[in-house]
Each structure stands twice: as C-alpha cells, then as structure tokens.
Design a protein around this motif. Structure first.
Motif, short mmCIF file in Angstrom:
data_model
loop_
_atom_site.label_atom_id
_atom_site.label_comp_id
_atom_site.label_asym_id
_atom_site.label_seq_id
_atom_site.Cartn_x
_atom_site.Cartn_y
_atom_site.Cartn_z
N GLY A 11 0.81 -1.21 0.00
CA GLY A 11 0.00 0.00 0.00
C GLY A 11 0.84 1.26 0.00
O GLY A 11 0.44 2.28 -0.56
N ARG A 12 2.02 1.20 0.62
CA ARG A 12 2.93 2.35 0.61
C ARG A 12 3.46 2.59 -0.79
O ARG A 12 3.60 3.74 -1.24
CB ARG A 12 4.08 2.11 1.58
CG ARG A 12 4.99 3.31 1.79
CD ARG A 12 6.06 3.03 2.83
NE ARG A 12 5.46 2.60 4.10
CZ ARG A 12 6.16 2.31 5.19
NH1 ARG A 12 7.49 2.39 5.17
NH2 ARG A 12 5.55 1.92 6.30
N ILE A 13 3.77 1.52 -1.50
CA ILE A 13 4.24 1.64 -2.88
C ILE A 13 3.14 2.25 -3.75
O ILE A 13 3.39 3.13 -4.58
CB ILE A 13 4.66 0.27 -3.44
CG1 ILE A 13 5.86 -0.27 -2.66
CG2 ILE A 13 4.99 0.36 -4.92
CD1 ILE A 13 7.12 0.57 -2.79
N ALA A 14 1.90 1.77 -3.58
CA ALA A 14 0.80 2.29 -4.38
C ALA A 14 0.61 3.78 -4.16
O ALA A 14 0.42 4.55 -5.11
CB ALA A 14 -0.48 1.52 -4.05
N ALA A 15 0.67 4.21 -2.90
CA ALA A 15 0.49 5.62 -2.60
C ALA A 15 1.65 6.46 -3.15
O ALA A 15 1.43 7.54 -3.72
CB ALA A 15 0.36 5.81 -1.09
N PHE A 16 2.87 5.97 -2.96
CA PHE A 16 4.03 6.71 -3.46
C PHE A 16 4.01 6.78 -4.99
O PHE A 16 4.33 7.82 -5.58
CB PHE A 16 5.31 6.02 -2.98
CG PHE A 16 6.57 6.74 -3.37
CD1 PHE A 16 6.83 8.02 -2.93
CD2 PHE A 16 7.52 6.12 -4.18
CE1 PHE A 16 8.00 8.68 -3.28
CE2 PHE A 16 8.69 6.76 -4.54
CZ PHE A 16 8.93 8.04 -4.09
N ARG A 17 3.63 5.68 -5.63
CA ARG A 17 3.55 5.66 -7.08
C ARG A 17 2.54 6.68 -7.59
O ARG A 17 2.82 7.43 -8.55
CB ARG A 17 3.16 4.26 -7.54
CG ARG A 17 2.98 4.10 -9.05
CD ARG A 17 2.64 2.66 -9.37
NE ARG A 17 1.42 2.25 -8.68
CZ ARG A 17 1.08 0.98 -8.49
NH1 ARG A 17 1.86 0.01 -8.91
NH2 ARG A 17 -0.04 0.69 -7.86
N THR A 18 1.37 6.75 -6.97
CA THR A 18 0.37 7.72 -7.39
C THR A 18 0.90 9.14 -7.23
O THR A 18 0.74 9.98 -8.12
CB THR A 18 -0.92 7.55 -6.56
OG1 THR A 18 -1.45 6.23 -6.79
CG2 THR A 18 -1.96 8.58 -6.94
N LEU A 19 1.56 9.41 -6.10
CA LEU A 19 2.11 10.74 -5.86
C LEU A 19 3.13 11.11 -6.92
O LEU A 19 3.11 12.22 -7.46
CB LEU A 19 2.76 10.76 -4.47
CG LEU A 19 3.52 12.04 -4.10
CD1 LEU A 19 2.58 13.22 -4.01
CD2 LEU A 19 4.27 11.86 -2.78
N VAL A 20 4.02 10.19 -7.26
CA VAL A 20 5.09 10.47 -8.21
C VAL A 20 4.53 10.74 -9.60
O VAL A 20 4.90 11.72 -10.27
CB VAL A 20 6.09 9.30 -8.24
CG1 VAL A 20 7.02 9.42 -9.44
CG2 VAL A 20 6.90 9.26 -6.95
N HIS A 131 -3.72 0.22 -3.23
CA HIS A 131 -3.83 1.09 -2.06
C HIS A 131 -4.44 0.31 -0.90
O HIS A 131 -5.42 -0.42 -1.05
CB HIS A 131 -4.71 2.30 -2.40
CG HIS A 131 -4.05 3.27 -3.32
ND1 HIS A 131 -3.26 4.30 -2.86
CD2 HIS A 131 -4.05 3.37 -4.67
CE1 HIS A 131 -2.81 5.00 -3.89
NE2 HIS A 131 -3.27 4.46 -5.00
N GLY A 132 -3.84 0.46 0.27
CA GLY A 132 -4.33 -0.21 1.46
C GLY A 132 -3.84 -1.63 1.65
O GLY A 132 -4.11 -2.23 2.68
N ASP A 133 -3.09 -2.16 0.68
CA ASP A 133 -2.59 -3.52 0.78
C ASP A 133 -1.47 -3.57 1.82
O ASP A 133 -0.46 -2.88 1.70
CB ASP A 133 -2.08 -3.99 -0.58
CG ASP A 133 -1.77 -5.48 -0.61
OD1 ASP A 133 -1.72 -6.10 0.47
OD2 ASP A 133 -1.57 -6.02 -1.71
#
Length: 282
Positions: A11-20, A131-133
């Motif tokens: 989920g941290r990767i998903a959030a960071f990816r969206t931000l980038v 997200h949330g995983d």
C-alpha cells in the motif's frame, strides 16, 4: 542486504507511485512549463548532457518536444492508477528522462531531480500494488530504499560540490547574500541585516548536507522527525529565496508511511459511503 531490501507494505508503494506520477503531470504544466519553449530553440544551442551523448538522443525539434509532452500528459495519469505498472512505468520513466535531457541541455542543470528520476526508474520493478494492501514486499522495500539513498545523495553531493568548487571559503562567502539580492523575499530582507546570520546559515547548510546520511542511523520510529527537519529546511529556503525543490520533496516522501494516507476512504467516510474493504466484510 536486509537493510537494502527491508520489506514495506505494498500500500505504501501504491500511494508513493500515485504521488510520483501525478507530480510528473504537475511538473510539465506548473513547475517547468518553460521546457516547452525548447521546441522553438535553435538546434545549434543544444549541448546534450553526458547521458544524452551516450544514448545518442536526437536534437530536440518542435515535433519531438511536443510529442514527449503529450505522451507524458496521457501516460503519467494512467500510470498513477496502478494499471499495467511495468509497461506504463517504464514508458513514463523513458519519456521523462528524455524530457529532463531536453530541459537541462541548454545551460544550468538542476540537482533537485535525481531522487525523482530514481523513483521513476525503480517503481516499475515492483509490479502491482494496491492502495491499502498490507502485504509486505522486499521488492517494494528496495525501490523505496534506493530512492531514499538518491535523496540523501542530493544533499551530500551538494556539499561536496560546494567544497570542490568553492573550497572552505564557501562558508564565509556571499552566496546567500547574492541569492537574496537576486531573488529574495521580504522575509529574507528582514533577516539578512542581522550581523553574521547569513554566514552562520551557510555553516549550518554545510553541516546539514554533510551529515544528512545519518538519517539512516536514526531509529525507524524517530526517523520521521529527521524527515520533518528536511522538509522544514526547504520550507525556510522557499520562504527566503523562493526555490521549492518540488521534485526532491516528492522523492523524499519515500521516507513516509504513505499507506496511512487514504483520501478516497476519507471522502467516502464523510459522504457516508462504506469503503470496498468494509462493504466486503462479513
């Protein structure tokens, strides 16, 4: 190796990816819209960076610049959704790398983009992440760790460059005074008159940049304090000479527990709608 591949929630990767990937779009239209002007810049002025020479990248033309621009405008938002993470991720990285070569091959080379470029290069290696995983991923941990290393190298190598070209005399030079004269704010004008403050600030900047690798020695539960100090440093820089370091600030989010930031769930909660996870619960 355990440190380099320390697992993190997907989920941290998903959030960071969206931000980038969202920032890539903002960068094109808000932070560096001037890059598009190179579509009309004479080719004789193009002096490609080393990577441009090694890859034999073509001299920017009107067609090339606008093709890269519109391709990123379309593909970066698609990559932000998490679909086809490898295909879209590699495409966005290649296009944005070319965009940076176009931007920085006519004069000054900004040093605030190293971390962002590294993030774009490694995010496709992780694969799918929702997200949330909360599933732990060593591949995700490696992607965030090398991005963090790039962020810290931006500071440490900046100090090395100061010492390499300015020597120890940089500490007592008029670098900050010149920057304030050229692009200072009213806040900078107010504090610049305090005797010795700018010299003390330059000494502090040098120490901060040289000691920045120590962030990795700080225990994980207290590391956010060091990262908060990093952000406050850039807030002060922007308030004095309006230099934002926006790409670097985005890459620095690799230190944060972004999986805790769930804006979609917040909106659903305030609208009284159950989230997919709660709706599926027995």
């Amino acid at each position: 190796m355990r440190w380099l591949f320390a697992p993190v929630p997907l989920g941290r990767i998903a959030a960071f990816r969206t931000l980038v990937y969202v920032f890539v779009v903002l960068d094109l239209v808000v932070f560096t819209p001037w890059v598009r002007s190179h579509a009309n810049t004479p080719g004789d002025l193009y002096e490609p960076l080393l990577i441009g020479r090694l890859l034999h990248l073509p001299t920017p033309t009107h067609l090339l610049v606008w093709a890269v621009f519109w391709a990123l405008i379309v593909l970066a938002p698609a990559a932000a959704t998490g679909r086809a993470p490898r295909l879209l991720g590699w495409a966005v990285f290649a296009l944005y790398l070319e965009w940076m070569v176009i931007a920085m091959s006519y004069g000054k080379v900004d040093h605030d983009r190293v971390g962002l470029l590294v993030a774009l290069a490694v995010l496709p290696t992780v694969g799918r992440a929702r997200h949330g995983d909360r599933t732990l991923s060593e591949a995700g941990g490696w992607a965030l760790r090398v991005t963090q290393i790039a962020v810290v190298c931006t500071y440490f190598l900046a100090a090395w460059a100061k010492l390499r070209f300015g020597g120890v005399d940089w500490l007592t030079s008029a670098v900050l005074a010149q920057a304030i004269i050229r692009r200072g704010t009213w806040f900078a004008d107010e504090i610049a008159v305090i005797p010795g403050l700018l010299i003390a600030a330059q000494v502090g900047i040098m120490l901060f940049e040289l000691l920045s690798p120590l962030i990795f020695a700080v225990p994980q539960r207290f590391r956010w304090l060091g990262v908060a100090f990093f952000y406050s440093f850039h807030l002060m820089t922007f308030s004095m000479i309006t230099i934002s370091f926006a790409p670097h600030l985005v890459a620095m989010a690799s230190f944060l527990s972004l999986e805790r930031v769930r804006p979609v769930e917040w909106v659903r909660r305030h609208l009284g709608r159950p989230s997919p996870s709660s709706a599926a619960a027995p």
